[in-house]
Design a protein around this motif. Structure first.
Motif, PDB file in Angstrom:
ATOM      1  N   ALA A 205     100.778 -41.083  32.993  1.00 15.86           N
ATOM      2  CA  ALA A 205      99.529 -41.014  32.234  1.00 15.86           C
ATOM      3  C   ALA A 205      98.470 -40.232  33.008  1.00 15.86           C
ATOM      4  O   ALA A 205      97.738 -39.416  32.439  1.00 15.86           O
ATOM      5  CB  ALA A 205      99.025 -42.423  31.910  1.00 15.86           C
ATOM      6  N   VAL A 206      98.406 -40.466  34.301  1.00 11.70           N
ATOM      7  CA  VAL A 206      97.428 -39.755  35.131  1.00 11.70           C
ATOM      8  C   VAL A 206      97.748 -38.260  35.154  1.00 11.70           C
ATOM      9  O   VAL A 206      96.863 -37.413  35.008  1.00 11.70           O
ATOM     10  CB  VAL A 206      97.394 -40.349  36.556  1.00 11.70           C
ATOM     11  N   ALA A 207      99.019 -37.918  35.329  1.00 13.21           N
ATOM     12  CA  ALA A 207      99.407 -36.504  35.351  1.00 13.21           C
ATOM     13  C   ALA A 207      99.028 -35.833  34.031  1.00 13.21           C
ATOM     14  O   ALA A 207      98.555 -34.690  34.006  1.00 13.21           O
ATOM     15  CB  ALA A 207     100.907 -36.367  35.609  1.00 13.21           C
ATOM     16  N   HIS A 208      99.204 -36.561  32.939  1.00 12.12           N
ATOM     17  CA  HIS A 208      98.838 -36.020  31.626  1.00 12.12           C
ATOM     18  C   HIS A 208      97.330 -35.776  31.553  1.00 12.12           C
ATOM     19  O   HIS A 208      96.889 -34.729  31.074  1.00 12.12           O
ATOM     20  CB  HIS A 208      99.293 -36.984  30.530  1.00 12.12           C
ATOM     21  N   ALA A 209      96.551 -36.735  32.066  1.00 11.99           N
ATOM     22  CA  ALA A 209      95.087 -36.620  32.019  1.00 11.99           C
ATOM     23  C   ALA A 209      94.584 -35.434  32.856  1.00 11.99           C
ATOM     24  O   ALA A 209      93.504 -34.905  32.598  1.00 11.99           O
ATOM     25  CB  ALA A 209      94.439 -37.917  32.517  1.00 11.99           C
ATOM     26  N   CYS A 210      95.366 -35.012  33.837  1.00  9.32           N
ATOM     27  CA  CYS A 210      94.932 -33.923  34.729  1.00  9.32           C
ATOM     28  C   CYS A 210      95.011 -32.556  34.054  1.00  9.32           C
ATOM     29  O   CYS A 210      94.391 -31.606  34.540  1.00  9.32           O
ATOM     30  CB  CYS A 210      95.806 -33.893  35.981  1.00  9.32           C
ATOM     31  N   GLY A 211      95.784 -32.447  32.987  1.00 11.75           N
ATOM     32  CA  GLY A 211      95.941 -31.142  32.353  1.00 11.75           C
ATOM     33  C   GLY A 211      96.520 -30.144  33.337  1.00 11.75           C
ATOM     34  O   GLY A 211      97.559 -30.399  33.948  1.00 11.75           O
TER      35      GLY A 211
END
Ligand code: PLP
Length: 408
Positions: free
Chosen positions: A189-195
């Protein structure tokens, strides 16, 4: 704890993952970085202590230096000079990259030197802003908060990462499980939020045995190799596992700033990796037993233990944590972690002392918190020492299974 923090994966998923060679992690731990040894007629890896490499071909040397300045790729053939690279250190880098499932890895003189190099790589691209989630290891927090390398930090929780990103954000930084509370973030989820902003996961506590962040979208995986990778408390080192493009930039920064790893340290780290899976699993089994006993103990207010497991345990005592530190005899009262022997320390006094007290408490690092790095001793001997160190069992303190707080 923050409800956005959830476990990212079951540990067994990662343990069974095989690397690019098709071999299992336990096999890579023993063989990666050593593939050429039999052809060399060697069993133990050679230690190359050279600081410089003779050559009668200075045109060829010039070409190799030009190539390094362009791509940062490891030079073909001898490294010209010790700050460009070292064959013994390169064996450790190859092995760690295979364990983390990345194209490359770049080793440094310490974990802090490794983090510094990452910040410098991003700042030199004009991307000085960092988004980070507390808690982090105390000195990582300090490096960002003090802006020692010219970076500017925005602290947020995992759910706030996407909103904290700016056009000049060069890095998102998380630790999972975090030092010292063992809080976990959902890496995917964090990796996704980083774009498109690179995510750096400090994987020091989990090690690639329990979690491989690159497989969940982290572009950079950092280790204080001083801890589990070395594993015996006798090497200070850091390493960043990443793709070849970023590795090239990191090697160029390492060359220009000089935070290189000594070849003897590289040898000891390669040796440490070969027992990493066995050490992590055995120490984790000890830790799980101690977690149960601590959670059932009336002298203990809370126990923190991550869902992915591991050999790090944190707990809050009802009494004076300094008294506990003063009473251990078998357990080593010392900062650091990941050694074969069990270590205990008081984060508010030592590992996180350099963090402002309000920031520290706000990140969940309370004044009664103790951090235990569980080693390979017999677990009943460890418990006997802890039991005595915890002191008198006073009446009235509550004891229940609720005392066990999974780090979510
Ligand atoms: C110890 C530690 C560091 C710093 O590493 P050094 O090798 O001491 O420089 C960074 N991150 C974490 C999680 C650590 O525990």
């Amino acid at each position: 704890m923050d409800s956005a923090r959830t476990h990212s994966t079951s540990p067994s998923d990662d343990v069974r993952t095989t690397g690019p060679t098709g071999r299992a992690l336990a096999t890579e731990a023993v063989h990666a970085g050593r593939d050429d040894l039999a052809a060399l007629g060697l069993h133990a890896p050679p230690i190359d202590l050279s600081t410089t490499y003779p050559s009668y071909d200075s045109r060829g040397e010039a070409a190799r230096i030009d190539a390094f300045a362009t791509t940062g790729a490891d030079p073909d053939g001898p490294p010209v000079y010790g700050r460009l690279g070292n064959p013994t250190v390169a064996r450790f880098e190859t092995a760690l990259a295979r364990l983390e499932g990345t194209e490359a890895a770049v080793a440094f003189a310490s974990g802090m030197a490794a983090l510094s190099a990452v910040l410098l790589v991003r700042a030199s691209a004009g991307l000085r802003h960092v988004v980070a989630v507390r808690p982090l290891y105390g000195c990582s927090d300090h490096l960002l908060t003090a802006g020692l390398l010219g970076s500017e930090v925005t602290w947020t929780d995992p759910a706030g990462i996407a909103d904290a990103l700016r056009p000049d954000t060069g890095l998102v930084l998380v630790e999972s499980p975090a030092n010292p509370t063992l809080a976990e973030v959902d890496l995917r989820a964090v990796a996704h939020a980083c774009g498109s902003v690179p995510l750096l996961v400090d994987n020091t506590f989990a090690t690639p045995v329990l979690q491989r962040p690159a497989g969940h979208g982290a572009r950079l995986v950092l280790h204080s190799a001083t801890k589990y990778l070395g594993g015996h408390g006798d090497v200070l080192a850091g390493v960043v596992a990443c793709d070849e493009e970023l590795a090239g930039r990191l090697r160029q920064v390492r060359f220009a700033t000089g935070g290189v790893l000594h070849p003897l340290a590289g040898y000891l780290l390669l040796r440490g990796l070969s027992t990493l899976p066995v050490r992590v699993r055995a120490a984790s089994a000890n830790a799980a037993v101690l977690v149960e006993r601590l959670a059932a103990d009336p002298r203990v207010a809370r126990v923190h233990y991550p869902r992915i497991g591991g050999a790090m345990v944190s707990f809050e005592v009802h009494g004076d944590p300094h008294e506990v530190i003063g009473r251990v005899r078998l357990i080593t009262p010392a900062v650091s972690l990941g050694s074969v022997d069990t270590l205990i320390q008081h984060p508010a006094s030592i590992s996180h002392r350099i963090v402002d007290a309000d920031d520290r408490r706000g990140a969940g690092v309370g004044d009664r918190l103790l951090r235990l790095s569980v080693g390979l001793e017999d677990v009943d001997d460890l418990w006997a020492d802890l039991d005595r160190a915890l002191g008198e069992r006073t009446a009235g303190a509550s004891s229940s299974r609720e005392a066990l707080v999974r780090a979510d």
